[in-house]
Scaffold this motif. Structure first.
Motif, PDB file in Angstrom:
ATOM      1  N   ASP A  45      34.065  27.367  -7.990  1.00  0.00           N
ATOM      2  CA  ASP A  45      34.740  28.219  -7.015  1.00  0.00           C
ATOM      3  C   ASP A  45      36.223  27.838  -7.004  1.00  0.00           C
ATOM      4  OD1 ASP A  45      35.724  29.641  -4.893  1.00  0.00           O
ATOM      5  OD2 ASP A  45      34.243  28.935  -3.444  1.00  0.00           O
ATOM      6  N   THR A  46      37.014  28.620  -7.715  1.00  0.00           N
ATOM      7  CA  THR A  46      38.460  28.389  -7.799  1.00  0.00           C
ATOM      8  C   THR A  46      39.194  29.664  -7.401  1.00  0.00           C
ATOM      9  OG1 THR A  46      38.605  29.150 -10.095  1.00  0.00           O
ATOM     10  CG2 THR A  46      38.130  26.785  -9.747  1.00  0.00           C
ATOM     11  N   PRO A  47      40.467  29.562  -7.063  1.00  0.00           N
ATOM     12  CA  PRO A  47      41.251  30.776  -6.789  1.00  0.00           C
ATOM     13  C   PRO A  47      41.261  31.721  -7.994  1.00  0.00           C
ATOM     14  CG  PRO A  47      42.431  28.848  -6.002  1.00  0.00           C
ATOM     15  CD  PRO A  47      41.241  28.347  -6.783  1.00  0.00           C
ATOM     16  N   GLU A  48      41.264  31.168  -9.201  1.00  0.00           N
ATOM     17  CA  GLU A  48      41.249  32.001 -10.404  1.00  0.00           C
ATOM     18  C   GLU A  48      39.943  32.781 -10.523  1.00  0.00           C
ATOM     19  OE1 GLU A  48      44.155  28.822 -10.696  1.00  0.00           O
ATOM     20  OE2 GLU A  48      41.993  28.663 -10.414  1.00  0.00           O
ATOM     21  N   LEU A  49      38.819  32.117 -10.253  1.00  0.00           N
ATOM     22  CA  LEU A  49      37.531  32.813 -10.290  1.00  0.00           C
ATOM     23  C   LEU A  49      37.515  33.935  -9.260  1.00  0.00           C
ATOM     24  CD1 LEU A  49      34.563  33.075 -11.282  1.00  0.00           C
ATOM     25  CD2 LEU A  49      33.957  31.558  -9.373  1.00  0.00           C
ATOM     26  N   ARG A  50      37.975  33.658  -8.062  1.00  0.00           N
ATOM     27  CA  ARG A  50      37.985  34.673  -7.010  1.00  0.00           C
ATOM     28  C   ARG A  50      38.838  35.876  -7.405  1.00  0.00           C
ATOM     29  NH1 ARG A  50      36.253  33.353  -1.729  1.00  0.00           N
ATOM     30  NH2 ARG A  50      35.041  31.441  -1.788  1.00  0.00           N
ATOM     31  N   GLU A  51      39.971  35.636  -8.046  1.00  0.00           N
ATOM     32  CA  GLU A  51      40.827  36.737  -8.474  1.00  0.00           C
ATOM     33  C   GLU A  51      40.159  37.531  -9.599  1.00  0.00           C
ATOM     34  OE1 GLU A  51      43.597  39.541  -8.579  1.00  0.00           O
ATOM     35  OE2 GLU A  51      43.348  38.021  -7.022  1.00  0.00           O
ATOM     36  N   GLN A  52      39.522  36.833 -10.532  1.00  0.00           N
ATOM     37  CA  GLN A  52      38.813  37.525 -11.617  1.00  0.00           C
ATOM     38  C   GLN A  52      37.697  38.405 -11.049  1.00  0.00           C
ATOM     39  OE1 GLN A  52      37.484  34.323 -14.099  1.00  0.00           O
ATOM     40  NE2 GLN A  52      39.434  34.145 -15.176  1.00  0.00           N
ATOM     41  N   ILE A  53      36.945  37.871 -10.114  1.00  0.00           N
ATOM     42  CA  ILE A  53      35.851  38.637  -9.506  1.00  0.00           C
ATOM     43  C   ILE A  53      36.403  39.846  -8.763  1.00  0.00           C
ATOM     44  CG2 ILE A  53      34.089  38.586  -7.684  1.00  0.00           C
ATOM     45  CD1 ILE A  53      33.437  35.724  -8.625  1.00  0.00           C
ATOM     46  N   ARG A  54      37.467  39.647  -8.008  1.00  0.00           N
ATOM     47  CA  ARG A  54      38.065  40.753  -7.238  1.00  0.00           C
ATOM     48  C   ARG A  54      38.492  41.895  -8.174  1.00  0.00           C
ATOM     49  NH1 ARG A  54      39.437  40.390  -2.060  1.00  0.00           N
ATOM     50  NH2 ARG A  54      39.509  38.130  -2.117  1.00  0.00           N
ATOM     51  N   GLN A  55      38.961  41.556  -9.381  1.00  0.00           N
ATOM     52  CA  GLN A  55      39.383  42.573 -10.347  1.00  0.00           C
ATOM     53  C   GLN A  55      38.203  43.397 -10.880  1.00  0.00           C
ATOM     54  OE1 GLN A  55      42.614  43.257 -11.080  1.00  0.00           O
ATOM     55  NE2 GLN A  55      43.076  41.719  -9.519  1.00  0.00           N
ATOM     56  N   LEU A  56      36.990  42.899 -10.696  1.00  0.00           N
ATOM     57  CA  LEU A  56      35.794  43.571 -11.209  1.00  0.00           C
ATOM     58  C   LEU A  56      35.130  44.486 -10.186  1.00  0.00           C
ATOM     59  CD1 LEU A  56      34.275  40.505 -13.101  1.00  0.00           C
ATOM     60  CD2 LEU A  56      35.674  42.363 -14.040  1.00  0.00           C
TER      61      LEU A  56
END
Length: 72
Positions: A45-56
């Motif tokens: 759970d990282t800020p990068e993962l959250r941003e990648q998920i949000r883009q999907l």
């Protein structure tokens, strides 16, 4: 408020995950999707993962038929 979803079927994985998650609220959807990614797919759970998920995120609800998988 528009319903949004994310669908694991778009991304091939060794476990052939078929989970789709939908919610009326972006924050609710991101929390559920991150929890799934961490618990089932062993992501951190990282800020990068959250941003990648949000883009999907997609508008609407998951289709009944599996969507075409993206190439990685």
């Amino acid at each position: 408020m528009n319903r949004k979803y994310i669908d694991c079927r778009e991304f091939p994985s060794d476990m052939h995950c078929t989970v789709a998650i939908a919610a009326d609220d972006d924050q609710e959807l991101i929390e559920a999707a991150v929890q799934h990614a961490v618990t089932v797919h062993q992501h951190q759970d990282t800020p990068e993962l959250r941003e990648q998920i949000r883009q999907l995120f997609h508008e609407g609800t998951p289709p009944v038929e599996a969507p075409a998988a993206h190439a990685h």
